[in-house]
Scaffold this active site. Sequence first.
Site, mmCIF file in Angstrom:
data_model
loop_
_atom_site.group_PDB
_atom_site.id
_atom_site.type_symbol
_atom_site.label_atom_id
_atom_site.label_comp_id
_atom_site.label_asym_id
_atom_site.label_seq_id
_atom_site.Cartn_x
_atom_site.Cartn_y
_atom_site.Cartn_z
ATOM 1 N N GLU C 60 0.829 -1.202 0.000
ATOM 2 C CA GLU C 60 0.000 0.000 0.000
ATOM 3 C C GLU C 60 0.867 1.257 0.000
ATOM 4 O O GLU C 60 0.529 2.256 -0.649
ATOM 5 C CB GLU C 60 -0.950 -0.024 1.197
ATOM 6 C CG GLU C 60 -2.027 -1.117 1.102
ATOM 7 C CD GLU C 60 -1.510 -2.516 1.385
ATOM 8 O OE1 GLU C 60 -0.392 -2.657 1.917
ATOM 9 O OE2 GLU C 60 -2.222 -3.487 1.055
ATOM 10 N N HIS C 129 -11.379 -6.198 8.191
ATOM 11 C CA HIS C 129 -12.108 -5.904 6.950
ATOM 12 C C HIS C 129 -13.354 -5.090 7.252
ATOM 13 O O HIS C 129 -14.342 -5.172 6.533
ATOM 14 C CB HIS C 129 -12.512 -7.189 6.220
ATOM 15 C CG HIS C 129 -11.373 -8.083 5.867
ATOM 16 N ND1 HIS C 129 -10.872 -9.024 6.723
ATOM 17 C CD2 HIS C 129 -10.615 -8.158 4.747
ATOM 18 C CE1 HIS C 129 -9.866 -9.663 6.144
ATOM 19 N NE2 HIS C 129 -9.680 -9.162 4.956
HETATM 20 C C1 LIG Z 1 -1.779 -5.163 4.234
HETATM 21 C C2 LIG Z 1 -2.750 -5.961 3.430
HETATM 22 N N1 LIG Z 1 -3.007 -5.610 2.164
HETATM 23 C C3 LIG Z 1 -3.905 -6.297 1.425
HETATM 24 C C4 LIG Z 1 -4.565 -7.381 1.951
HETATM 25 C C5 LIG Z 1 -5.621 -8.139 1.125
HETATM 26 N N2 LIG Z 1 -5.103 -9.458 0.742
HETATM 27 C C6 LIG Z 1 -5.377 -10.557 1.464
HETATM 28 S S1 LIG Z 1 -4.592 -11.916 0.896
HETATM 29 C C7 LIG Z 1 -3.904 -11.050 -0.392
HETATM 30 C C8 LIG Z 1 -2.978 -11.737 -1.357
HETATM 31 C C9 LIG Z 1 -1.764 -12.323 -0.682
HETATM 32 O O1 LIG Z 1 -1.034 -13.120 -1.564
HETATM 33 P P1 LIG Z 1 0.232 -13.916 -1.083
HETATM 34 O O2 LIG Z 1 1.053 -13.088 -0.169
HETATM 35 O O3 LIG Z 1 0.922 -14.449 -2.281
HETATM 36 O O4 LIG Z 1 -0.323 -15.115 -0.181
HETATM 37 P P2 LIG Z 1 -1.269 -16.327 -0.623
HETATM 38 O O5 LIG Z 1 -2.670 -15.886 -0.442
HETATM 39 O O6 LIG Z 1 -0.937 -16.656 -2.026
HETATM 40 O O7 LIG Z 1 -0.941 -17.448 0.310
HETATM 41 C C10 LIG Z 1 -4.298 -9.713 -0.353
HETATM 42 C C11 LIG Z 1 -3.861 -8.687 -1.312
HETATM 43 C C12 LIG Z 1 -4.257 -7.710 3.290
HETATM 44 N N3 LIG Z 1 -4.832 -8.756 3.902
HETATM 45 N N4 LIG Z 1 -3.352 -7.002 3.995
#
Ligand SMILES: Cc1ncc(C[n+]2csc(CCOP(=O)(O)OP(=O)(O)O)c2C)c(N)n1
Lengths: 419, 419, 337, 337
Positions: C60, C129
């Site tokens: 972000e 959320h």
């Molecule tokens: C600080 C923050 N930004 C955005 C999100 C929304 N979000 C939740 S999971 C995700 C994707 C994460 O992907 P990754 O790190 O590759 O983990 P995976 O889900 O593939 O295990 C996002 C953008 C969040 N939870 N926290």
Amino acid sequence: MNPENREPLLQPALKLHIPEPSARPGSAPDFTHLSFAAAGAVRRPQVSETARQMQDLAFDLIRVLDDTGKAVGPWRPDISAERLKHGLRAMLLTRAFDERLLVSQRQGKTSFYMQCTGEEAVAVAQAAALDSTDMLFPTYRQQGLLIARGWSLVDMMCQVFSNSHDRMKGRQLPVFYSSKDANFFSISGNLGTQFSQAVGWAMASAYKRDHRIASAWIGDGATAEGDFHYALTSAAVYRAPIILNVVNNQWAISSYQGIAGGDEATFAARGIGYGIPALRVDGNDFLAVYAVTRWAAERARTNLGPTLVELVTYRAAPHSTSDDPSKYRPSNESASWPLGDPVERLKKHLIHENAWSEEAHVALDQEVKEEVRVAAKEAESYGTLGKGPKPDRSTIFEDVFKEMPWHLRQQRDELESEQ
Amino acid sequence: MNPENREPLLQPALKLHIPEPSARPGSAPDFTHLSFAAAGAVRRPQVSETARQMQDLAFDLIRVLDDTGKAVGPWRPDISAERLKHGLRAMLLTRAFDERLLVSQRQGKTSFYMQCTGEEAVAVAQAAALDSTDMLFPTYRQQGLLIARGWSLVDMMCQVFSNSHDRMKGRQLPVFYSSKDANFFSISGNLGTQFSQAVGWAMASAYKRDHRIASAWIGDGATAEGDFHYALTSAAVYRAPIILNVVNNQWAISSYQGIAGGDEATFAARGIGYGIPALRVDGNDFLAVYAVTRWAAERARTNLGPTLVELVTYRAAPHSTSDDPSKYRPSNESASWPLGDPVERLKKHLIHENAWSEEAHVALDQEVKEEVRVAAKEAESYGTLGKGPKPDRSTIFEDVFKEMPWHLRQQRDELESEQ
Amino acid sequence: MTTMNMAQALNSAMDTMLARDPNVVIFGEDVGYFGGVFRCTADLQQKHGVDRVFDTPVAEGGILAMAVGMGVYGLRPVAEIQFADYIYPAIDQLVSEAARLRYRSGGEFSAPLTVRAPSGGGIFGGQTHSQSPEALFTHVCGLKTVIPSNPYDAKGLLISAIEDDDPVVFFEPKRLYNGPFDGHHERPVQPWAKYPASEVPEGYYSVPLGKAAIVRRGSDVTVVAYGTMVHVAVAAAEMTGIDAEVIDLRTLVPLDIDTIVASVKKTGRCVIVHEATRTSGFGAELSALIQENCFYHLESKIERVTGWDTPYPLAFEWDYFPGPDRVAKALRRTMEP
Amino acid sequence: MTTMNMAQALNSAMDTMLARDPNVVIFGEDVGYFGGVFRCTADLQQKHGVDRVFDTPVAEGGILAMAVGMGVYGLRPVAEIQFADYIYPAIDQLVSEAARLRYRSGGEFSAPLTVRAPSGGGIFGGQTHSQSPEALFTHVCGLKTVIPSNPYDAKGLLISAIEDDDPVVFFEPKRLYNGPFDGHHERPVQPWAKYPASEVPEGYYSVPLGKAAIVRRGSDVTVVAYGTMVHVAVAAAEMTGIDAEVIDLRTLVPLDIDTIVASVKKTGRCVIVHEATRTSGFGAELSALIQENCFYHLESKIERVTGWDTPYPLAFEWDYFPGPDRVAKALRRTMEP
Ligand SMILES: Cc1ncc(C[n+]2csc(CCOP(=O)(O)OP(=O)(O)O)c2C)c(N)n1
Ligand SMILES: Cc1ncc(C[n+]2csc(CCOP(=O)(O)OP(=O)(O)O)c2C)c(N)n1
Ligand SMILES: [Mg+2]
Ligand SMILES: [Mg+2]
């Protein structure tokens, strides 16, 4: 202005590059960009080798299991068939757990669920390679750690159901487990924060002349957060006893790993710039994950400092129950994943070693499903989301502070007055 | 708990490592850890070479000027003696400017000042290597960029004096210049923020099919901020046309570069993990800095993407007028700096090339001092901090928003009513 | 005129601005090919191109830094933060940079960016959320803060935000994307199509920043609300039969103080409603301002109905949410003396 | 008892706690060998060892992440943020992590950290070395916010903060490090040594969090202030001859509401003073609470005297600073009707 500055050369205009995955819905899955050497081909350095000397390993892929299920090469770990079967069981149990709770979610017993399908070896093999007193700082996709540590399925389910037995008192999003007794840190909704905190914990352990090390996980997507950088910087500077794991499952919700920079370099390579030894491992190869984790744990435990481990795997399931991957990737992409399925590969290995059989596997699968079924029954008896017993609502105001201040007591009374 | 988890091995206890510089006040300066090859020894790759192929350069040190002042090796740039003299003049002018304003600060004409003594080649040679339309995102220690671009010294001084001609209307800390006309971005007090913003600017330039590239600077200390990581990630992902410069002047106020991780790897090496080509250059070698910057600019301008450049130099002066380095480093450390003084080295080179003389140098030095003196006189006539003319105080409420909303108008009236 | 829900109206605002102004670019986590986890940018990449609507790394702080830099170049970036709860890593770029740039550069540079972020609870999002962090941004001079309550306003305000030369933080009450929500969570969800505010022009129009709307005229008491709480306030008024005047702020900073003061001077009573935690919430500023401007007109104390000073607890969402019953109680208390 | 200025008193608090509790560790930018840019940690590394008092990378987010992790292990970390203006990159770790950990883990984990940060203006620091961001933290449930106004309190409150099991944000008005400051910037600086509050016990003692102090008894009007503004308020009272009761909050959250309410009920009038920007500053919350609790006792409207809603402008520091003249004017206005 500087009179000697030249006019811009007559060159083609600049152009903005936006990375794109190799395939989108409607086209054929394409993993040709993922090239790797045969199992057994990657060297195994001494734990005392410097980061500088072992930069090559950040670009290779450590694999132990070959296509026939044989364990080969220098990374082949010294681990008994018994312990491998224990791991196989934990992986199957994790998968059965996920399947069951996915159904529970569809039935409205919880609002949300997240599977780790296809990535079970990451958590389970790593749990096996660590001591039970080592502290884990997981993401939401390492439920396998808790399961491999033998933590109560009922307890986990109660959290998912936000019911009367939920130790988190119905406060947290489902799957955001926490278990101090299992040395499993409270999962945060905020991506990446645990990665840098884990370094603080590891520094504290070193400061207290303890023997316990930390292990932290982060997704490929979340490596872009500042906390990833903080973690690597402070782990390097203070030589913290920690294993820093990047779980590269190719996707961050709808964004492929190239959006996190994965097309330009591996995630393991991030370690090089901090002087942190980095290993890249086939995350679906239980033996390779185990071996690499043991190696990194030895470094940490002998004051050699942090290791960065990239675990290459594939998120076979949707991101969560709120997600629909058919909107952004080929529906059969998972089946084309070149590193296979971790459960199948370990099973094949055990059969190859004459320590396992198809029949035993089927029986085990049924056994774990039954275990999950029984656990679910019990957990459901303590309530499910919006149905049956739930924690007392006055607990809303507890644990904000250790002692409840006047304004929260006043608000609690206000709520209570609503009958 | 997993019954098979082993007891912790009988190993020595963990221990927290806190890095320490090679010398503290009272001990002799020691730069033996800084090893580098002879001038001319480091190879010069094609700009199209991949980051992977040129990882070695992140650990080497590109040098052009040898001890006799001769320019040697593949990085020797094609630059006229005239342009070098122009650079020498800008460095001397920068140094004279710093000296004069340091005195002004002692005289109470400003509250604060920051010198760049010993680091003049970084800003001046890089300005020379860039086009005047390229956008600069500097820190507070690249005043040489503005001076090399021929920006008005009077204008800069008016900012330092917060006087009636200060274009920043007395708002900013002294030395936090800003000049849209010079394509010099407003300096922020918050370390690192400009580094990631610069990538956004560069992306915009690429998006608009422009030809202008961006160049950003950050200190060794500030590389630890999240913005450094954001910058490298987004520059890599979108292949932004930018030069990302780390000015490693060995110190971040009282913390030596090891506290930022510099003992574990070079700062240039950070680029490797993002797949960004990285060069490490002798920051006190005007020709080497110029050559490296030209090379990086060519990459950016031809859509090859970002380059990370570490400029190895030494902060000879205190951090700022609020600082006293004798409290944390040997007082003679600066004199022991193995890469010398950028002004002396360029002067020696020009004399070696028979394009310069001791007499010409003395004359030039006097000329720039006179230029600074005249400028200071003029600037002081527009007021100094707390003395003489200053901006109108109602300007306090302007520029918070483009149009002043009611609450600021009300507050302005409130202040006005205070007579 | 077409019927749009709020997500569609926001999508239409961005579509319109992408078409009108080549300097508009849109980016954020999952906003490109996929079209955003709440579908607000659906099809925009396909329509306007990958270099105008694209995915970003999950960072972000990096997203808003990029937006500042683009703004400095001269673009009009519109950045999405996937949930308002995840805006904290980007706060430095907002507070220290975007908000301060025009001031510190003496007007030379500015960052005309728009940050969109879904906020608020009521969707079983738990504490990460469901947050409503708007008050934090209202304390930061140099930022404008906008929160729409319906599709028509959402589109018009977002267009104004994108066109505004100052940085704007634009919170979208996610509970309102598909339909208005008056807090009666036990009742079936009503789609926006049934409400006039879902009549949205397809093309360009704008709703000015800094102007509140009186969504219900009344003479007994003034209710000041924004976002989801506007609907709750109206429901509470209907429930109680108290003739409440309900003001939808739409913009928090700059605030439409005149509309508020005129109403409170008329009614002599005031209830402030927001979903965010109470202490130092924006309700505090409203209460202080109203007290300062209407002291001699107040017939009873100004009430605040807000979220509790706790995280948003998943299983107790409806005990947390300041629903119509709680607002109704406050209305009755206010009318008492 | 020794005579200490505020920096020395804070140093003494940390020295005392390092000696008492092996779990106390202190770190931040330049706090180790050098002893901090404001000298608050001077000599502590030399005395207690490099692994107990040490320098960190320039990464505020990393510093607080480290502190959270250490707290989870069982240490009592005390982290310095060099200037309050630089706390923003660390806000996510404070808001989303430290403040939420006990709650989200059902009480299993917690982060008993203390964050110290110099705040406030009056030292020609310009907009990035003068901010007073305390209001932001008061909006975050789970955080305690403390601001001392003199050496005795500073030491006692800091010891309480370190011993507290919840995360505490501890702002130190940097203008008070060397002497009290009543806003009469044209007068020579008075060292703390001339004031009783500089009499500080050398060893362990504590001043409880959540308890305000009445620093001047009076019956005409209540002035609520904290930090530097306490001295300004007292000076304004003396200037005007109005018999003001001046309350030094010391802790903002949890607030000592009883002391405030009792005083305002007695005086019927109230002026709130802080240096931070006005809109959504902590003064707004105070005004709202006082209005809610003392509505029928108020004889005139509650006034706020605060910093302007602009960045802190270097050359206009004294036009920005809410000095005794401005407070005096408000006191007189409040007494008018
Ligand atoms: C600080 C923050 N930004 C955005 C999100 C929304 N979000 C939740 S999971 C995700 C994707 C994460 O992907 P990754 O790190 O590759 O983990 P995976 O889900 O593939 O295990 C996002 C953008 C969040 N939870 N926290
Ligand atoms: C975000 C932030 N944190 C801390 C500071 C305080 N500070 C100002 S300069 C400085 C040291 C920076 O060192 P470096 O990046 O190496 O740059 P140099 O001064 O050596 O040029 C620090 C910690 C700041 N200005 N901004
Ligand atoms: Mg992923
Ligand atoms: Mg430095």
